[in-house]
Structures are given as C-alpha cells and as structure tokens.
Motif scaffolding. Structure first.
Motif, short mmCIF file in Angstrom:
data_model
loop_
_atom_site.label_atom_id
_atom_site.label_comp_id
_atom_site.label_asym_id
_atom_site.label_seq_id
_atom_site.Cartn_x
_atom_site.Cartn_y
_atom_site.Cartn_z
N ARG A 220 0.75 -1.16 0.05
CA ARG A 220 0.07 0.04 0.14
C ARG A 220 0.82 1.07 0.14
N SER A 221 2.04 1.10 0.70
CA SER A 221 2.72 2.28 0.93
C SER A 221 3.52 2.55 -0.60
N LEU A 222 4.17 1.49 -1.17
CA LEU A 222 4.67 1.40 -2.64
C LEU A 222 3.81 1.84 -3.63
N ARG A 223 2.84 1.58 -3.59
CA ARG A 223 1.67 2.08 -4.55
C ARG A 223 1.46 3.32 -4.53
N THR A 224 1.81 4.10 -3.42
CA THR A 224 1.66 5.69 -3.55
C THR A 224 2.77 6.45 -2.97
N HIS A 225 3.77 6.09 -3.76
CA HIS A 225 5.23 6.88 -3.51
C HIS A 225 5.83 6.60 -2.29
N GLY A 226 5.83 5.44 -1.69
CA GLY A 226 6.26 4.98 -0.41
C GLY A 226 5.78 6.04 0.69
N GLU A 227 4.61 6.15 0.71
CA GLU A 227 3.87 7.07 1.99
C GLU A 227 3.88 6.53 3.20
N GLY A 228 3.95 7.06 4.19
CA GLY A 228 3.96 6.75 5.77
C GLY A 228 2.45 6.87 5.94
N THR A 229 2.40 7.22 7.31
CA THR A 229 1.02 7.08 7.91
C THR A 229 0.20 8.36 7.48
N ARG A 231 0.17 11.52 4.45
CA ARG A 231 0.29 11.64 3.27
C ARG A 231 1.79 12.33 2.82
N TYR A 232 2.27 13.24 3.40
CA TYR A 232 3.38 13.88 3.13
C TYR A 232 4.67 13.25 3.78
N GLU A 233 4.51 12.08 4.53
CA GLU A 233 5.63 11.40 4.98
C GLU A 233 6.08 10.56 3.97
N VAL A 234 7.31 10.55 3.59
CA VAL A 234 7.65 9.59 2.34
C VAL A 234 8.88 8.64 3.00
N LEU A 235 8.33 7.26 3.39
CA LEU A 235 9.17 6.59 3.99
C LEU A 235 10.36 5.65 3.06
#
Ligand SMILES: *Cc1c(COP(=O)(O)O)cnc(C)c1O
Length: 379
Positions: A220-229, A231-235
């Motif tokens: 789920r994270s990878l399909r949305t730019h590696g997002e975290g919990t 939207r603007y946290e990129v893990l």
C-alpha cells in the motif's frame, strides 16, 4: 464456408452487452461521487477479490507489471540478485527484475504442461550458487495460459534455498490447485486486469495478494510513492501504482459474471480437447487443478504445419495467435542478462505452439466451426 463472418479472437462487445445495466450504474456512481483515486469502489473490489480467492489481503495496483514490481521492491530485490523465472512467458515477468537492477535467470518449462520445469529450476539455482556471482533471491512462478504451476514443488525448493516466492498469476486468476483458488500459494501473488485476461477491465489494472500483514502494508505504501502514515511522510522510494476507481467499478461489475465466464471457458476447452485430441496435441491438464483457460494452446508437429494450420483457419474465418513466438532468453532485450544456457523445450514450443480463440461469448456454433476448421487443416 469463406462467406461466414470471421469469429473474433476476443469479444469484449458481447460481454459488455451482458452486463450493460450494472456496468452503467457502477460507472455513474463514480461520476457522481468523483473520488477517482482510491475511491470506495477500490476498497470494495479489494475485499471482494480477497474473498474470491481466500487471501487475507488484496492490494489493487495499476497493472500486472506494477504488481510484480511492487512485490519485488518490497523485498528489496535489486543489484546482484538472481530472480529465477520461466523463459516461456510474457515479457513482463522478466522485465521487472531488470528494471530493478536484478538479473533474471531463465528456467525451461515442462514440455507437456508448459509450466516451469521443477528439476531445471533447482539445477539453475545450484548453478548460480556454484558460480557465486549472483545472490539467489526469488522465484517467480508463472501460472501459464490459465493453468497453475506446480506450487508445492516450487515452495519446497524455495524453502530449502531460502528464496522469496512470487506467483505471476496474470493469466490464471480464478484457477484452482489442489482444491484451493490461486492467490495464497506463494509469499505474494500478482495478477493483471488487462482487458484480455480472464478477469479483464477496460484498461490497465492489477492486484497483489498476500497472507502477510507486513507485506500488504508495504504494498500500500509503495503504490503511493512510499508514503507513511500521513500523505506527506515519505518512507521509501515508491511509485504511482494505484488502480483507478473507474477501473475498480468496471471490475466489480465484471466480477458478478466472472465465475459463469470461467465455467463457460472450461466448457469450451473441454469440447476442444474432446474433438481435437486425436488430430493435434491438446493441452495436458495439470493434475488436481481447475484452469482459468486464459489461452487454449495446441501444438503442431513443426513450424511448417503451424503455418499451414494458421493459413487454413484464416481462410475459414477462424483467427489464431502465437503465444509465444520467441522465448524470453532469445529476445534482444534480455540477451545481455542471459547466461547463454540453452532452454530446448521453450525454444521448441515457440516454433510450433498456437492458440485457438477461447472466450466466454463463443457460441456453440462458433466452437463447432473452429473445431471443423482445425480438423480440416490437420495433416
Ligand atoms: C499480462 C501479463 C503480465 C502483465 O500484466 P499487465 O497488466 O499487462 O501489466 C505479466 N505476466 C504475465 C504472465 C502476463 O500474461
């Protein structure tokens, strides 16, 4: 006879007519709520697909290829890693490891089922280990043409060698092996909703299935730019790999007739095998399995016989197709990655395999016409 209307190889119009009202209302619902990305239909589809195949998690994505890529990204597969996969498959299976910097190691297929050759798979893993240049990391088993690969044997090899298993189920969603639907055999299962697949949308789409909570969260994270919990946290480095809400709505409508369509495919495949079995080599069924019959492939004695058969069918208004005219290890794009091993079964199949039309909207009359044309053109 040549006056008869050509039979379509794939008939997406006829199917559309069968589900027209439901399809309309599904599309209209999306147009009304305007949540075009990750809307409620995406969640509903993921729940329905997971329950259809008995998987704990379903994560929808933008294509079958992206499903394969996200699954490999989640394992950190990259430079120096060997990914074992059959040479006789669609190009996407081999493309993904290369895009990630890993090396595809091509394995031959079984001459009767066309699925990955288990003995050769193990031999290739031992070869790579012995050479010591690449780290064996993953096996991508492909369920080719709608039939399952030998998953218990693949899992056994993977367990002994400590490898990740990925089921490329793009052609076989809806098939069963040993009484269980595909979707839970490997560590992760990827499928495709390309329009010509058994469960096809009206554009690109795909999904991943897994029993692992950690993997599902990563997907789920990878399909949305590696997002975290938030939207603007990129893990992590991810991609834009989501399934459109409109595509999910269309797939929900198609899912209402999917089992009927699988049954229709199986019925037609059985007629082909019964009528054609003495004239050409018909598909060998994988033991204790139910196929999704994405593709019905026959074998002719040689390339010349195949040319004659295709020409004869064409004259009778019966289309045919070749999956695959060239095994992947002989494709220019993969020559640099391939270690030069000969894969005699894949090379032979490419010269004499041929697919007949198989879709749920073929009429009994179409099926009879196709069989008559094959019998008339068999040597
Ligand atoms: C179609 C297919 C894919 C790729 O799916 P797309 O949705 O077209 O990206 C991958 N593997 C196999 C075996 C396929 O047939």
């Amino acid at each position: 006879m040549s006056a008869a209307k050509p039979i379509p190889f794939l008939d997406l119009k006829a199917q559309q007519a069968r589900i027209a009202a439901d399809l309309r209302s599904r599309i209209d619902a999306v147009l009304a709520h305007c949540q075009f990305v990750l809307g409620p239909e995406v969640v509903e589809l993921e729940q329905k697909l997971a329950s259809f195949c008995g998987a704990k998690h379903c994560v929808s994505v933008s294509s079958g290829t992206d499903a394969l890529q996200i699954a490999m990204m989640a394992e950190g597969i990259g430079r120096g890693d060997a990914v074992f996969l059959p040479a006789f498959t669609y190009t996407a299976t081999a493309e993904v490891p290369l895009v990630l910097g890993a090396t595809p190691v091509f394995v031959d297929v079984d001459p009767s089922t066309f699925q990955i050759d288990i003995a050769h798979l193990e031999a290739r893993i031992l070869q790579v280990k012995h050479k010591g240049e690449l780290r064996p990391r993953a096996i991508v088993g492909v369920d080719l043409f709608g039939q399952p690969a030998d998953w218990p044997a693949i899992i056994d090899i993977a367990t002994r060698h400590g490898l990740f298993t990925l089921d490329d189920c793009a052609q076989s969603f809806g098939a069963h092996l040993h009484g269980k639907p595909l979707g839970t055999q490997a560590d992760a299962t990827a499928t495709s909703f390309f329009p010509s697949k058994p469960l096809g949308g009206y554009g690109d789409g795909g999904a991943l299935f897994t029993e692992s909570d950690e993997r599902a969260a990563l997907y789920r994270s990878l399909r949305t730019h590696g997002e975290g919990t938030t939207r603007y946290e990129v893990l992590r480095t991810g991609m834009n790999g989501r399934l459109d809400t409109l595509q999910a709505a269309i797939l929900l409508s198609k899912l209402t007739v999917f089992q009927e369509e699988l049954d229709a495919r199986a019925r037609i495949a059985a007629i082909y095998s019964q009528r054609l079995g003495n004239a050409v080599t018909v598909p060998t069924l994988v033991p204790d399995s139910v196929a999704a019959w994405a593709i019905y492939a026959i074998l002719l004695p040689d390339a010349a016989a195949r040319d004659r058969m295709q020409a004869g069918l064409k004259a009778a208004g019966v289309p045919s197709a070749i999956y695959y005219p060239r095994p992947l290890h002989l494709q220019p794009a993969y020559a640099g990655a391939h270690d030069g091993a000969r894969l005699p079964v894949s090379e032979d199949l490419a010269t004499r395999i041929m697919a007949l039309p198989l879709h749920p909207d073929l009429t009994d009359h179409d099926v009879a016409r196709i069989c008559d044309a094959v019998l008339a053109n068999a040597a």
